[in-house]
Design an enzyme around this catalytic site. Structure first.
Site: not given
Ligand code: GLY
Length: 383
Positions: A100, A161
């Protein structure tokens, strides 16, 4: 499925919606200067936390959007205070064991560099790209999502993601001239299309690959209903992430895959176009995930940019995106919920973990703002 009636949403409508977003940002500016909203609200109020989550930059990104649309320095000042946090994070490797880094450093540092030419932000973002590259397994062509690279539970686990984290790498190649970032991102995106997108265009949330041989292993969910269901936000991350890989690579396969992914998403939308948290549900008492809906709207607007006017999916995507934003604006914002410090109601963080269920989620707020900005101008992406 969306109908193809012309949408009744125009500049003035979006500007009114942006006013509400700015009002909420203004209300939150002091509390979230040296702290950040938690990923999800608790009873519709985001607790203030340090920069220790994958989500901190969504707030900083909202500040950059606010600065961009108003020109008001008060937003830039706070965003620049937060850049110091991101620099410290990358330099001292604080909470950097994650893919992330893409979300974190794109919406904080890359956005700062793109909007203001801030050189320190650029250097920090390149440092973050280097950290992300440490998670890339050359043989398998994938980036490990979570945790320590030697943790047997996490080793070789890629997740859908991550499609949204790849722009940091593509961007790093653009500014450094070093092709290895782009190559890793491109390889990972191809593997995501190959392993994470199933035959029927649904997505696995996560998928294990043998990092020594590159052999595919098996899919598993973390936030979806089951291993073989289709987690709505995962589908939405794919639906926005593949057009972003197309933006940087011009590889037609990403748009082809994405058309199928989008088609499935459209088929699973309930009447008001705001999907349930897992696409196995199309009606009934389960919660919606407004954040997945608005991520998908941004993805459709991005994908539509690359389609010729002769392709009828172009207007389908544009109109559906507007209809989603309209539905959210009418029935899913905090307009009539002044006790909340969030913007978009009815999101779900992780239903199986009973975390942030039917709450505001900070990325939902960010993408709602991004969608509105996209609908009011020719927005130059931070991604
Ligand atoms: N990327 C984590 C999530 O969407 O919840």
């Amino acid at each position: 499925m969306a109908n193809s009636n012309k949408p009744f949403i125009d500049q003035a409508y979006c500007q009114t919606a942006i006013k509400h977003v700015l009002q909420k940002i203004d209300e939150n500016l002091d509390i979230f200067t040296y702290k950040y909203p938690a990923p999800a609200s608790v009873n519709l109020v985001y607790p203030a936390i340090d920069n220790v989550q994958w989500t901190s930059s969504f707030w900083t990104g909202m500040l950059w959007l606010a600065y961009e649309v108003t020109g008001d320095d008060k937003y830039r000042k706070v965003a620049e205070i937060q850049l110091e946090d991101f620099t410290r994070q990358a330099t001292n490797r604080i909470c950097t064991d994650t893919h992330d880094l893409g979300f974190l450093f794109t919406l904080s540092c890359v956005a700062a560099f793109r909007l203001t030419g801030n050189e320190q932000a650029k250097e920090t973002a390149i440092k973050a790209a280097d950290l992300l590259m440490e998670r890339y397994f050359e043989k398998a062509g994938i980036i490990q999502a979570w945790g320590n690279l030697n943790d047997p539970e996490e080793r070789g686990r890629m997740i859908i993601d991550c499609c949204m984290n790849l722009p940091l790498l593509y961007w790093a190649t653009e500014v450094t001239g070093n092709p290895s970032y782009h190559k890793a991102a491109y390889n990972h995106a191809k593997k995501a299309a190959q392993y994470l997108v199933r035959e029927d265009a649904t997505t696995f949330h996560t998928y294990y690959v043998d990092v020594l041989t590159g052999e595919p292993r098996f899919g598993k969910t973390n936030q979806g209903f089951s291993d073989d269901s289709c987690w709505a936000r995962g589908q939405a991350w794919a639906l926005y992430g593949f057009p972003l890989s197309y933006k940087y690579t011009k590889a037609a396969e990403f748009l082809e895959t994405n058309k199928r992914v989008t088609q499935y998403f459209l088929e699973r939308m309930p009447k008001d176009l705001i999907c349930y948290w897992d696409l196995m549900f199309v009606d009934g008492p389960e919660e919606r995930d407004s954040s997945a809906a608005v991520i998908a709207a941004c993805g459709m607007l991005e994908h539509a940019k690359y389609l010729p006017v002769t392709d009828e999916t172009k207007s389908l995507y544009e109109i559906t995106a507007m209809q989603i934003v309209h539905s959210l604006t009418e029935n899913y914002t905090t307009k009539n919920t002044p006790e909340s410090n969030g913007i978009l109601l009815h999101a779900v963080y992780g239903k199986p973990h009973n975390s942030g269920v039917d709450e505001c989620c900070i990325w939902g707020d960010y993408y709602y703002f991004e969608a509105l900005v996209r609908l009011t101008k020719d927005w130059q992406l931070y991604w």
